[in-house]
Design a protein around this motif. Structure first.
Motif, PDB file in Angstrom:
ATOM      1  N   SER A   1      37.255  -4.446  25.470  1.00 56.48           N
ATOM      2  CA  SER A   1      38.358  -3.475  25.625  1.00 56.48           C
ATOM      3  C   SER A   1      39.116  -2.878  26.721  1.00 56.48           C
ATOM      4  O   SER A   1      40.321  -3.142  26.952  1.00 56.48           O
ATOM      5  N   VAL A   2      38.341  -2.911  27.687  1.00 60.79           N
ATOM      6  CA  VAL A   2      38.669  -2.463  29.176  1.00 60.79           C
ATOM      7  C   VAL A   2      39.532  -3.754  29.723  1.00 60.79           C
ATOM      8  O   VAL A   2      40.467  -3.508  30.228  1.00 60.79           O
TER       9      VAL A   2
ATOM     10  N   SER B   1      43.189   1.077  32.597  1.00 58.24           N
ATOM     11  CA  SER B   1      42.422   0.631  31.324  1.00 58.24           C
ATOM     12  C   SER B   1      41.242   1.402  31.159  1.00 58.24           C
ATOM     13  O   SER B   1      41.077   1.741  30.024  1.00 58.24           O
ATOM     14  N   THR B   2      40.633   1.793  32.132  1.00 58.85           N
ATOM     15  CA  THR B   2      39.249   2.572  31.744  1.00 58.85           C
ATOM     16  C   THR B   2      39.796   4.234  31.365  1.00 58.85           C
ATOM     17  O   THR B   2      39.358   4.618  30.395  1.00 58.85           O
ATOM     18  N   SER B   3      40.759   4.669  32.187  1.00 59.52           N
ATOM     19  CA  SER B   3      41.409   5.864  31.536  1.00 59.52           C
ATOM     20  C   SER B   3      42.018   5.892  30.324  1.00 59.52           C
ATOM     21  O   SER B   3      41.725   6.605  29.216  1.00 59.52           O
TER      22      SER B   3
ATOM     23  N   THR C   1      23.762  -1.737  20.819  1.00 55.44           N
ATOM     24  CA  THR C   1      24.308  -0.875  21.926  1.00 55.44           C
ATOM     25  C   THR C   1      25.101  -2.066  22.776  1.00 55.44           C
ATOM     26  O   THR C   1      26.148  -1.593  23.410  1.00 55.44           O
ATOM     27  N   ILE C   2      24.427  -3.106  22.862  1.00 54.52           N
ATOM     28  CA  ILE C   2      24.938  -4.176  23.742  1.00 54.52           C
ATOM     29  C   ILE C   2      26.297  -4.549  23.316  1.00 54.52           C
ATOM     30  O   ILE C   2      27.133  -5.003  24.066  1.00 54.52           O
ATOM     31  N   GLU C   3      26.479  -4.743  22.026  1.00 51.92           N
ATOM     32  CA  GLU C   3      27.518  -5.187  21.158  1.00 51.92           C
ATOM     33  C   GLU C   3      28.725  -4.123  21.518  1.00 51.92           C
ATOM     34  O   GLU C   3      29.691  -4.487  21.609  1.00 51.92           O
ATOM     35  N   LYS C   4      28.198  -3.156  21.436  1.00 55.49           N
ATOM     36  CA  LYS C   4      29.367  -1.839  21.435  1.00 55.49           C
ATOM     37  C   LYS C   4      29.624  -2.116  22.945  1.00 55.49           C
ATOM     38  O   LYS C   4      30.957  -1.650  23.365  1.00 55.49           O
ATOM     39  N   THR C   5      28.614  -1.932  23.790  1.00 56.85           N
ATOM     40  CA  THR C   5      29.176  -2.128  25.301  1.00 56.85           C
ATOM     41  C   THR C   5      29.865  -3.418  25.712  1.00 56.85           C
ATOM     42  O   THR C   5      30.631  -3.097  26.320  1.00 56.85           O
ATOM     43  N   GLN C   6      29.558  -4.364  24.977  1.00 50.93           N
ATOM     44  CA  GLN C   6      30.270  -5.797  25.226  1.00 50.93           C
ATOM     45  C   GLN C   6      31.562  -5.393  24.777  1.00 50.93           C
ATOM     46  O   GLN C   6      32.873  -5.812  25.484  1.00 50.93           O
ATOM     47  N   ASN C   7      31.902  -4.720  23.558  1.00 50.97           N
ATOM     48  CA  ASN C   7      33.076  -4.615  23.075  1.00 50.97           C
ATOM     49  C   ASN C   7      34.012  -3.561  24.056  1.00 50.97           C
ATOM     50  O   ASN C   7      35.299  -3.532  23.857  1.00 50.97           O
ATOM     51  N   LEU C   8      33.414  -2.609  24.454  1.00 50.67           N
ATOM     52  CA  LEU C   8      33.886  -1.476  25.388  1.00 50.67           C
ATOM     53  C   LEU C   8      34.139  -2.259  26.481  1.00 50.67           C
ATOM     54  O   LEU C   8      35.410  -2.165  27.073  1.00 50.67           O
ATOM     55  N   SER C   9      33.524  -3.322  27.077  1.00 49.55           N
ATOM     56  CA  SER C   9      34.064  -3.982  28.438  1.00 49.55           C
ATOM     57  C   SER C   9      35.158  -4.694  27.993  1.00 49.55           C
ATOM     58  O   SER C   9      36.105  -5.027  28.805  1.00 49.55           O
TER      59      SER C   9
END
Length: 899
Positions: A161-162, A415-417, A151-159
């Motif tokens: 990405s943003v 970026s978020t959108s 979850t952290i990795e995905k969220t970090q990747n999400l962050s």
């Protein structure tokens, strides 16, 4: 005694004799009761004494019959550890209770095992269950850790990405903006270039047009002339004819005077030329014509220069072609105006706009359509978008398009959108907006906080989980459910978390043994080897014999108790209960056969048996000797063998009745224990006093007969006055014994009342039974002695004072010696050396005689508190300090050790 009593004895002598005979006959069957009730115990209390009261208190309140601890004690000399199992099982023998160190140890171990082992099994089950829960929880936490990391990795990747999109948005926006600004400048430059290129283009067109016109003027008609000339000449080979024909044909075509003048000049130069080759001749004629015209001023210098330049590129053969004019035009402008060929050449065949677009496209890399759009619309912003879009990789173009469409949004909002869109709206937009601007570390903390709120666990828990502390966290979670073990854990100075951590690397059974061995409590009189208890529990030793055979004495009495039963090479076995000597002897023989060690039998019963044997032996010697002496002395005194045996009758009758009376009154009614010395004392007392009283009364009878009185008068006087003397002496003796009893004179008080009764019976027998016989038999009692009348003579004592002084001095000396002589009540010291006394001496030197002859001290207290405890401790120390005291057992020092 008075006269009436004497007369009654004389008249009713037969009645008195009958009564005595009846009493003797009735008493004879009961004599054995007296002897069987005699105690051969050494420790006998004095009735009414403090010792007796103490013994009564001990018996009534502490359920102990007497102060003697053991009926018999067997001392085993040698190493008995190899026989530990046998001795531990030896708890009884012929209905008698057996106590020894190993039986006591077996009982203690059995008691602890019976309670500790089920508790250990139950605790092990609990530990096993906790261990299983730990393994399952550890597996769950490991999975949770992987899930959390994912979850952290995905969220970090999400962050990331943003942030990446945000940066790309800024870069693209800046790129478009910068490109827009550059395009606006570029458009200005292009406008200027187009203007310049337009002027150059005009110049090229003018030069080209002038060159065409001039070239046609100079070459057209000569060309026609040559063509006609060749056609005629080729057919006629007549130069003149050909010249004439060609000239006429061309002239006919000329409408301009200037052209005609020029042609005539050409024709003149043609005719004047000597060049054979028609073409070269024609070309030379043209050049000659031009020179003539320049000389004549037809062409100015500029035109002359122009014509001169043109001649390099255009001639009679190519004037009808386009390319020579192109070369002429660009080179002419290059030479004349210093314009670069790189501009002139391409510009010649295109428009200034196209040429500008081409140049700028090449220089900037911008496509011509975009530049064309820019020049046509002037919209640099849209053009810059197109430029950026075109230059971008194919997969990046959609993003640039989105940036262009949302160029006015903030980078973060875009970026978020955008991330929300490219994830197909699978991730909530609010989540993207929450984590988009977080750092990597902040993302971790964000996920920890979110998970903490969901799982309702502290944030540090998940921080530790991410750091790989699954075991530590498992122990933490498990420990929250182990509060029910807090009491047992506190005994091991262990927390529930430490227990959970220990279960990872240690078997549940071993942990259970540690916890239980530390939790087990022992009384102050026991000592526990917790290490051995752990070994017993871990190895599932429930068989007491196995435990003892392996020497696992994990719980045993304190040294005071152990040393009182088993010390060095001596081992004590105590027989409890109503032990007879025969039982004790059989028991000792049994041990000897089983152990093959030296066995010594001692204790109160064996000592009593020894005393009984000694007393019996002494009795069998003393009584016959006493009787013989009484017979001899009485016979010699009265010089009559009949009179010698008279005291035996009195002795026998008095002892018979006295024995029954003592048994009934002293033993049964008064409850006094009669010691082994009493029968001997009663026998000897009856013999001595009986003989003495007989001599008193008989001597008075003989004295009265010698005075001349008759038998009746003599016997009456003997009964009257001899009886008084006997009564007085008997009363003195009786009072002496009575006071011994009343004042609790040690060692004599218990026999005093019995001996007093014996004196009463002897006295009563002398004044009744013997007096009745004397009054009836008379002088025959002294047969063969003849009583003669002989008035008494006065005797004079020489040196009476001296003799009295000598006697008094001897009495004083002997009294002083008696008073200064140390008395001893050590009856054992009087016994001959035997097994029982050897055992007592061994107990005294190696252990304590408390097992055989304890001394009880009763201390009244009113409630037990700290003050009472201190008081008893003081008493304990004082008694312990007495010389010869080996052990003091009390409520503050059970089994001899102060607690």
């Amino acid at each position: 005694m008075n006269d009436s009593f004497a007369r009654f004895i004389q008249k009713r002598w037969y009645l008195v004799v009958i009564v005595w005979i009846v009493m003797i006959l009735l008493s004879i069957p009961f004599i054995s009761l007296f002897f069987s009730s005699v105690s051969y115990q050494i420790a006998i209390s004095i009735p009414g004494s403090t010792a007796a009261r103490a013994e009564n208190i001990v018996s009534n309140y502490f359920n102990l019959s007497g102060t003697s601890e053991s009926g018999a004690v067997v001392v085993i000399q040698g190493n008995v550890s190899k026989d530990a199992v046998f001795l531990s099982k030896l708890t009884s023998f012929n209905n008698l209770s057996v106590l020894s160190y190993y039986t006591l140890e077996r009982s203690i171990i059995s008691s602890y095992i019976s309670s500790a082992y089920p508790a250990y099994v139950n605790l092990t089950k609990i530990m096993d269950n906790i261990s299983v829960q730990e393994i399952k929880l550890l597996s769950n936490l490991t999975a949770e850790q992987k899930k959390l990391n994912s979850t952290i990795e995905k969220t970090q990747n999400l962050s990331l990405s943003v942030k990446k999109v945000e940066k790309s948005f800024i870069d693209v926006k800046e790129n478009i903006t910068n490109t827009t600004q550059k395009l606006e400048l570029l458009k200005g430059y292009m406008d200027e270039n187009i203007s310049s290129f337009s002027r150059i283009k005009t110049s090229e067109e003018n030069v080209n047009s002038s060159a065409h016109e001039l070239s046609l003027f100079l070459n057209y008609y000569p060309f026609l002339f040559l063509d006609y000339w060749e056609s005629v000449y080729n057919s006629t080979h007549n130069v003149t004819l050909a010249n004439q024909y060609a000239y006429e044909k061309v002239v006919s075509l000329i409408n301009s005077t200037k052209e005609l003048n020029y042609f005539n000049l050409f024709y003149h130069e043609w005719n004047s030329s000597t060049v054979v080759n028609p073409l070269k001749r024609a070309q030379g004629s043209i050049l000659s014509s031009i020179s003539v015209m320049e000389e004549e001023g037809v062409f100015n210098s500029t035109q002359s220069n122009f014509i001169s330049s043109l001649e390099e590129y255009v001639n009679l053969t190519n004037f009808r072609e386009v390319f020579p004019y192109y070369l002429f035009a660009i080179n002419y402008l290059n030479v004349t105006y210093r314009l670069p060929l790189t501009i002139l050449a391409p510009l010649f065949n295109t428009t200034p706009l196209s040429f500008t677009l081409e140049i700028y496209s090449q220089k900037t890399g911008i496509s011509e359509p975009i530049l064309y759009y820019l020049m046509q619309t002037g919209n640099a912003f849209n053009a810059s978008y197109e430029i950026v879009y075109d230059k971008a990789p194919q997969n990046y173009k959609p993003f640039i398009h989105e940036v262009f469409l949302n160029i006015n949004e903030t980078p973060y909002a875009f970026s978020t959108s955008y991330v929300y869109q490219i994830t197909n709206e699978s991730i909530p937009l609010n989540l993207i907006r929450e984590v988009g601007n977080l750092s990597q570390g902040q993302v971790v903390q964000y996920i920890i906080n979110q998970t903490s709120a969901e799982e309702k666990l502290p944030t540090w828990f998940f921080s530790s989980l991410l750091q790989g502390e699954e075991r530590n966290l498992t122990a933490y979670l498990i420990s929250q459910k182990l509060t029910f073990l807090s009491s047992i854990l506190s005994k091991s100075n262990m927390t529930s978390k430490e227990l959970a951590e220990l279960l990872f690397n240690t078997s549940p059974s071993y942990i259970s043994s540690i916890l239980l061995s530390n939790y087990v409590n022992v009384s102050p009189i026991l000592q526990l080897n917790r290490g051995e208890l752990r070994e017993v529990l871990v190895n599932n030793m429930t068989n007491i014999s196995t435990i003892i055979s392996k020497g696992y004495f994990f719980v045993e009495p304190i040294s005071n108790i152990s040393n009182a039963l088993y010390l060095r090479e001596y081992y004590l076995v105590l027989l409890k209960g109503n032990v007879t000597y025969s039982q004790a002897e059989n028991f000792a023989n049994y041990l000897s056969s089983k152990l093959h060690s030296k066995v010594i039998l001692t204790g109160s019963e064996p000592v009593s048996h020894s005393l009984k044997g000694l007393a019996t032996s002494a009795f069998s010697i003393a009584i016959p000797v006493g009787i013989i002496l009484a017979i001899l002395l009485t016979g010699i005194y009265f010089r009559s063998f009949v009179a010698a045996f008279v005291p035996l009758g009195i002795y026998f009758s008095a002892f018979t009745i006295a024995s029954v009376l003592i048994w009934g009154v002293v033993i049964k009614i008064l409850g006094i224990t009669v010691d082994f010395l009493t029968p001997s004392q009663v026998l000897l007392l009856a013999l001595g006093l009986g003989t003495d009283y007989v001599v008193f009364i008989s001597g008075r009878y003989i004295e009265e007969r010698r005075k001349g009185k008759g038998k009746d008068d003599a016997s009456r006087e003997a009964i009257k006055w001899g009886g008084k003397a006997v009564t007085i002496t008997a009363l003195v003796v009786m009072l002496s014994f009575f006071f011994l009893y009343v004042y609790n004179i040690p060692f004599f008080s218990d026999t005093a009342i019995a001996e007093m009764l014996a004196v009463v019976v002897v006295w009563f027998s002398a004044i009744t039974f013997f007096s009745a016989i004397l009054s009836r038999v008379g002088d025959k009692l002294f047969f063969p002695y003849k009583i003669k009348q002989n008035p008494p003579k006065e005797r004079k004592i020489n040196y009476p004072g001296l003799k009295a002084g000598i006697i008094l001095t001897a009495v004083v000396i002997f009294a002083a010696v008696a008073m200064t002589t140390q008395l001893s009540f050590n009856v054992l010291g009087l016994l001959p050396q035997n097994e029982a006394t050897e055992g007592v001496n061994l107990l005294s030197s190696q252990f304590t005689t408390a097992n055989v002859f304890p001394i009880c001290v009763v201390i009244p207290v009113h409630g037990f508190n700290y003050s009472t405890y201190q008081h008893l401790v003081t008493i304990y120390k004082e008694i312990q300090g007495i010389n010869g005291v080996t052990s003091v057992q009390s409520s503050v020092s059970p089994y001899g050790g102060l607690i």
